[in-house]
Structure formats: structure tokens, C-alpha cells
Design a protein around this motif. Structure first.
Motif, PDB file in Angstrom:
ATOM      1  N   THR A 192       0.773  -1.128  -0.149  1.00  0.00           N
ATOM      2  CA  THR A 192       0.055  -0.065   0.065  1.00  0.00           C
ATOM      3  C   THR A 192       0.830   1.242   0.015  1.00  0.00           C
ATOM      4  OG1 THR A 192      -1.533  -1.248   1.366  1.00  0.00           O
ATOM      5  CG2 THR A 192      -1.942   1.188   1.205  1.00  0.00           C
ATOM      6  N   PRO A 193       0.716   2.063  -1.053  1.00  0.00           N
ATOM      7  CA  PRO A 193       1.579   3.396  -1.073  1.00  0.00           C
ATOM      8  C   PRO A 193       1.146   4.569   0.151  1.00  0.00           C
ATOM      9  CG  PRO A 193      -0.031   3.505  -2.926  1.00  0.00           C
ATOM     10  CD  PRO A 193      -0.260   1.866  -2.159  1.00  0.00           C
ATOM     11  N   GLY A 194       2.174   5.253   0.445  1.00  0.00           N
ATOM     12  CA  GLY A 194       2.024   6.231   1.341  1.00  0.00           C
ATOM     13  C   GLY A 194       2.568   5.804   2.857  1.00  0.00           C
ATOM     14  N   ARG A 195       2.340   6.783   3.775  1.00  0.00           N
ATOM     15  CA  ARG A 195       2.956   6.520   5.156  1.00  0.00           C
ATOM     16  C   ARG A 195       1.794   5.693   5.870  1.00  0.00           C
ATOM     17  NH1 ARG A 195       6.777   6.204   8.514  1.00  0.00           N
ATOM     18  NH2 ARG A 195       6.615   7.126  10.467  1.00  0.00           N
ATOM     19  N   LYS A 196       2.164   4.595   6.470  1.00  0.00           N
ATOM     20  CA  LYS A 196       1.450   3.618   7.182  1.00  0.00           C
ATOM     21  C   LYS A 196       1.860   3.631   8.757  1.00  0.00           C
ATOM     22  CE  LYS A 196       2.761   1.253   3.962  1.00  0.00           C
ATOM     23  NZ  LYS A 196       3.333   2.264   2.946  1.00  0.00           N
ATOM     24  N   GLN A 197       0.933   3.219   9.507  1.00  0.00           N
ATOM     25  CA  GLN A 197       1.298   2.832  10.947  1.00  0.00           C
ATOM     26  C   GLN A 197       0.883   1.512  11.323  1.00  0.00           C
ATOM     27  OE1 GLN A 197      -0.626   6.249  11.969  1.00  0.00           O
ATOM     28  NE2 GLN A 197       0.830   7.075  13.337  1.00  0.00           N
ATOM     29  N   LEU A 198       1.623   0.861  12.024  1.00  0.00           N
ATOM     30  CA  LEU A 198       1.319  -0.597  12.361  1.00  0.00           C
ATOM     31  C   LEU A 198       1.064  -0.731  14.141  1.00  0.00           C
ATOM     32  CD1 LEU A 198       0.863  -3.611  12.463  1.00  0.00           C
ATOM     33  CD2 LEU A 198       3.204  -3.839  12.480  1.00  0.00           C
ATOM     34  N   LEU A 199       0.041  -0.857  14.947  1.00  0.00           N
ATOM     35  CA  LEU A 199      -0.112  -0.797  16.407  1.00  0.00           C
ATOM     36  C   LEU A 199      -0.010  -2.160  16.536  1.00  0.00           C
ATOM     37  CD1 LEU A 199      -0.252   0.218  18.974  1.00  0.00           C
ATOM     38  CD2 LEU A 199      -2.718   0.666  18.481  1.00  0.00           C
ATOM     39  N   MET A 232      -5.691   5.515  24.275  1.00  0.00           N
ATOM     40  CA  MET A 232      -4.750   6.447  24.351  1.00  0.00           C
ATOM     41  C   MET A 232      -3.572   6.301  23.116  1.00  0.00           C
ATOM     42  SD  MET A 232      -1.151   6.648  25.372  1.00  0.00           S
ATOM     43  CE  MET A 232      -1.101   5.184  26.297  1.00  0.00           C
ATOM     44  N   ALA A 233      -3.418   4.766  23.007  1.00  0.00           N
ATOM     45  CA  ALA A 233      -2.512   4.808  21.841  1.00  0.00           C
ATOM     46  C   ALA A 233      -2.906   5.130  20.740  1.00  0.00           C
ATOM     47  CB  ALA A 233      -1.757   3.223  22.052  1.00  0.00           C
ATOM     48  N   LEU A 234      -4.035   4.799  20.317  1.00  0.00           N
ATOM     49  CA  LEU A 234      -4.694   4.971  18.930  1.00  0.00           C
ATOM     50  C   LEU A 234      -4.598   6.560  18.968  1.00  0.00           C
ATOM     51  CD1 LEU A 234      -7.522   2.520  18.893  1.00  0.00           C
ATOM     52  CD2 LEU A 234      -5.480   2.531  17.339  1.00  0.00           C
ATOM     53  N   ARG A 235      -4.927   7.389  19.833  1.00  0.00           N
ATOM     54  CA  ARG A 235      -4.952   8.815  19.759  1.00  0.00           C
ATOM     55  C   ARG A 235      -3.665   9.332  19.343  1.00  0.00           C
ATOM     56  NH1 ARG A 235      -8.490   8.303  24.249  1.00  0.00           N
ATOM     57  NH2 ARG A 235      -6.845   9.088  25.527  1.00  0.00           N
ATOM     58  N   ARG A 236      -2.716   8.788  20.178  1.00  0.00           N
ATOM     59  CA  ARG A 236      -1.443   9.363  20.058  1.00  0.00           C
ATOM     60  C   ARG A 236      -0.757   9.063  18.478  1.00  0.00           C
ATOM     61  NH1 ARG A 236       1.761  10.070  24.979  1.00  0.00           N
ATOM     62  NH2 ARG A 236       3.046  10.887  23.737  1.00  0.00           N
ATOM     63  N   ALA A 237      -1.109   8.034  17.887  1.00  0.00           N
ATOM     64  CA  ALA A 237      -0.723   7.419  16.799  1.00  0.00           C
ATOM     65  C   ALA A 237      -1.277   8.231  15.547  1.00  0.00           C
ATOM     66  CB  ALA A 237      -0.845   6.050  16.589  1.00  0.00           C
ATOM     67  N   GLN A 238      -2.464   8.399  16.044  1.00  0.00           N
ATOM     68  CA  GLN A 238      -3.292   9.509  14.996  1.00  0.00           C
ATOM     69  C   GLN A 238      -2.665  10.920  15.179  1.00  0.00           C
ATOM     70  OE1 GLN A 238      -7.337   9.757  15.682  1.00  0.00           O
ATOM     71  NE2 GLN A 238      -8.089  10.482  13.861  1.00  0.00           N
ATOM     72  N   SER A 239      -2.421  11.483  16.182  1.00  0.00           N
ATOM     73  CA  SER A 239      -1.904  12.647  16.221  1.00  0.00           C
ATOM     74  C   SER A 239      -0.640  12.718  15.395  1.00  0.00           C
ATOM     75  CB  SER A 239      -2.010  13.306  17.792  1.00  0.00           C
ATOM     76  OG  SER A 239      -1.010  12.562  18.403  1.00  0.00           O
ATOM     77  N   ASP A 240       0.144  11.704  15.619  1.00  0.00           N
ATOM     78  CA  ASP A 240       1.518  11.830  14.974  1.00  0.00           C
ATOM     79  C   ASP A 240       1.378  11.938  13.481  1.00  0.00           C
ATOM     80  OD1 ASP A 240       2.634  11.522  17.372  1.00  0.00           O
ATOM     81  OD2 ASP A 240       3.350   9.350  16.906  1.00  0.00           O
ATOM     82  N   THR A 241       0.195  11.695  12.771  1.00  0.00           N
ATOM     83  CA  THR A 241       0.045  11.682  11.509  1.00  0.00           C
ATOM     84  C   THR A 241      -0.688  12.940  11.002  1.00  0.00           C
ATOM     85  OG1 THR A 241      -1.955  10.358  11.655  1.00  0.00           O
ATOM     86  CG2 THR A 241      -0.004   9.101  11.007  1.00  0.00           C
TER      87      THR A 241
END
Length: 134
Positions: free
Chosen positions: A25-32, A106-115
Motif C-alpha cells: 500500500t503506498p504512502g505512510r502507514k502505521q502498525l500498532l 490513548m495509543a490510538l489517539r497518540r498514533a493518530q495525532s502523529d499523522t
């Protein structure tokens, strides 16, 4: 000890396979990744203490190359263990974060705020005295 060694390689292989899937998948991605940890050092009965950091850094390099940040959530809340060290290696090397908490929201919010961070770059040429070169 054999079980711990097999467990490490099973987790490593699963993360490797996940990277290959996400790379499509192109673009920036995050894995939690929600896990009780990944060791950076482990004692094997046949080899003594083995430093697993080079393998974790190699895996992190693959993630970085494919523009994937690893975020890890360790709900075990066991601070100062070797299992937390491996999570730090993966997260830090890929631009992600390690959370020692069971707070998934909280982890999802922090990851989302990073992007959600964006940057504006503005260029204004110097004023010209020559009106023909506007």
C-alpha cells in the motif's frame, strides 16, 4: 528455553510478513502491535546470551524503507524487563512509539495525532525595484 527461542522467531516472522503486506500500500502507514514484549537479548541453553538487536534493527529498516511506523502497546506493565527493550528498538527506529499501558484508546489517539501534523513552507521572493520583473 527452546520455547522462548521459537516464540521470538515466530513473532519476528509474523512482523516480517506484516511488513511485506503493508508495503504493497503506498504512502505512510502505521502498525500498532499489542504485545507483552519482544526481547532484545535472550539466554539460550546452547548459545548463552544472544543479542537480538541486529535482527530487530534489520526488521525496523525494512519497515522504515517502506514508510511504516511501528507503534507498540505493552499491556503487561512490567517495567525494566528485557522484553520492553525490543519494542523500543522497533518503535524508535521506525518513527513510532512504545506505550507501556493497557490504554488502547490513548495509543490510538497518540498514533493518530502523529499523522495529523502538517507543515507549511512558504517562499516569498525579495522585493524588486524593477517593475517589469514582477
Amino acid at each position: 528455553m527452546k520455547d522462548r527461542k521459537e516464540r521470538f522467531w515466530a513473532v519476528y516472522s509474523a512482523l516480517d510478513a506484516m511488513e511485506q503486506e503493508l508495503a504493497r500500500t503506498p504512502g505512510r502507514k502505521q502498525l500498532l502491535s499489542i504485545t507483552n514484549g519482544i526481547p532484545s537479548n535472550m539466554r539460550f541453553s546452547d548459545q548463552g546470551w544472544v543479542d537480538l538487536t541486529p535482527q530487530l534493527r534489520a526488521l525496523a529498516a525494512q519497515y522504515t524503507r517502506d514508510n511504516i511506523a511501528i507503534y507498540t502497546l505493552d499491556p503487561s506493565l512490567t517495567l525494566g524487563t528485557l522484553t520492553r527493550d525490543g519494542l523500543e528498538v522497533l518503535s524508535t527506529a521506525t518513527g513510532g512509539r512504545t506505550f507501556g499501558s493497557s490504554d488502547l484508546a490513548m495509543a490510538l489517539r497518540r498514533a493518530q495525532s502523529d499523522t495529523s501534523t502538517s507543515y507549511w513552507l512558504e517562499y516569498e521572493p525579495p522585493a524588486s525595484d524593477n517593475k517589469e520583473n514582477k
